[in-house]
Design a protein around this motif. Structure first.
Motif, short mmCIF file in Angstrom:
data_model
loop_
_atom_site.label_atom_id
_atom_site.label_comp_id
_atom_site.label_asym_id
_atom_site.label_seq_id
_atom_site.Cartn_x
_atom_site.Cartn_y
_atom_site.Cartn_z
N TRP A 217 28.58 65.01 -49.99
CA TRP A 217 28.41 66.43 -49.26
C TRP A 217 29.59 66.14 -48.07
N HIS A 220 30.99 69.39 -46.75
CA HIS A 220 30.18 70.49 -46.08
C HIS A 220 30.03 69.94 -44.68
N SER A 282 23.52 75.74 -47.16
CA SER A 282 23.46 74.97 -48.34
C SER A 282 22.32 75.18 -48.92
#
Length: 298
Positions: A217, A220, A282
């Motif tokens: 991730w 992100h 998310s």
């Protein structure tokens, strides 16, 4: 609202007082003298609510060694449905009186069920009845549940009336808002407490210090870092003020391991006109829910 007013929205979590809690915990257990210092600084700063639980090791006993007369105390019952219990009312009463004895107080501001599924078990009605009796006897002023997802509450709502919901919320985990749960709770006048605002410390860590599990991730996390950079604020300030800016939230839980961490939090309180963090949300459960993390990454 002024900084002290916003500070009063903070609730001191005490998991660290009974265990080495949190992915970013590098100091282990908190000493008795540090606990005293943290509690004193909280009261000086208008933080008057603390959150504890039977599951937090010996945190309640250690807290009881201090003077808690000026505190509003939230505690939690451990899971009940997995136990072989003859009389729910007696079991719940014994658990609560044990909590009160450890804390050396006569009543709790709020009692939460640590396991929301207890109320959906075959014990559910008896547990609810026991909670109502505790409230009637003034051993607790209110009761509710700690949930992990909005679905936990929506499954429960048709069956029971609750005073308080405690739920996770942070810049990555915004399900409280995106699911519509916050609006529902506001309409029902149910008090909302949010926890995990730092995602167990993960959102405070630099890329170099994050466990390898979270590398998938990276994009992100880059969004998160860019957001903080553009505002010229620390990750700590962004997490804290984003949480304090959520409407209809009565309490925001924080956990600290030492006085410096508490002072760092107090120094950055300024949620007025905080920008939207919607783009940081998310829906990846393996990222936002620590129960899905591998043990080495918790």
């Amino acid at each position: 609202m002024t900084a002290p007013d916003f500070a009063n929205k903070l609730c001191l979590g005490t998991a660290q007082f009974g265990s080495a809690y949190g992915i970013s915990n590098e100091t282990g257990f908190v000493s008795d003298s540090t606990i005293h210092a943290i509690l004193s600084r909280c009261l000086e700063s208008n933080i008057t609510t603390l959150d504890t639980a039977l599951a937090y090791g010996d945190s309640q006993r250690r807290l009881g060694l201090t003077n808690l007369i000026n505190w509003n105390i939230i505690s939690k019952l451990p899971s009940i449905r997995s136990k072989n219990i003859d009389t729910i009312e007696s079991f719940v009463y014994e658990q609560v009186t044990s909590i009160l004895s450890d804390l050396r107080v006569s009543s709790l501001s709020t009692l939460l069920l640590h396991d929301v599924h207890d109320l959906m078990s075959h014990y559910g009605a008896d547990i609810y009845s026991a909670l109502q009796l505790l409230k009637k006897d003034k051993l607790i002023k209110s009761f509710g549940v700690s949930i992990y997802s909005p679905e936990d509450y929506f499954n429960l709502a048709p069956h029971y009336e609750l005073d308080v919901i405690q739920t996770p919320w942070n810049p990555f985990d915004q399900r409280l808002l995106t699911s519509g749960l916050l609006s529902v709770l506001a309409k029902q006048n149910i008090r909302v407490h949010i926890r995990s605002i730092f995602l167990q410390g993960l959102l405070l860590m630099s890329a170099a210090n994050r466990p390898a599990y979270f590398n998938k991730w990276n994009n992100h996390f880059q969004l998160w870092d860019n957001f903080c950079t553009q505002l010229s604020i620390s990750r700590l300030a962004a997490c804290l003020n984003a949480a304090l800016s959520v409407p209809h939230v009565e309490k925001v839980l924080i956990g600290v391991q030492n006085l410096d961490q508490l002072d760092d939090i107090l120094a950055v309180i300024d949620p007025n006109d905080f920008p939207s963090i919607q783009a940081l949300s998310s829906d990846e459960n393996n990222l936002i829910n620590p129960t899905f993390w591998p043990p080495s990454s918790r």
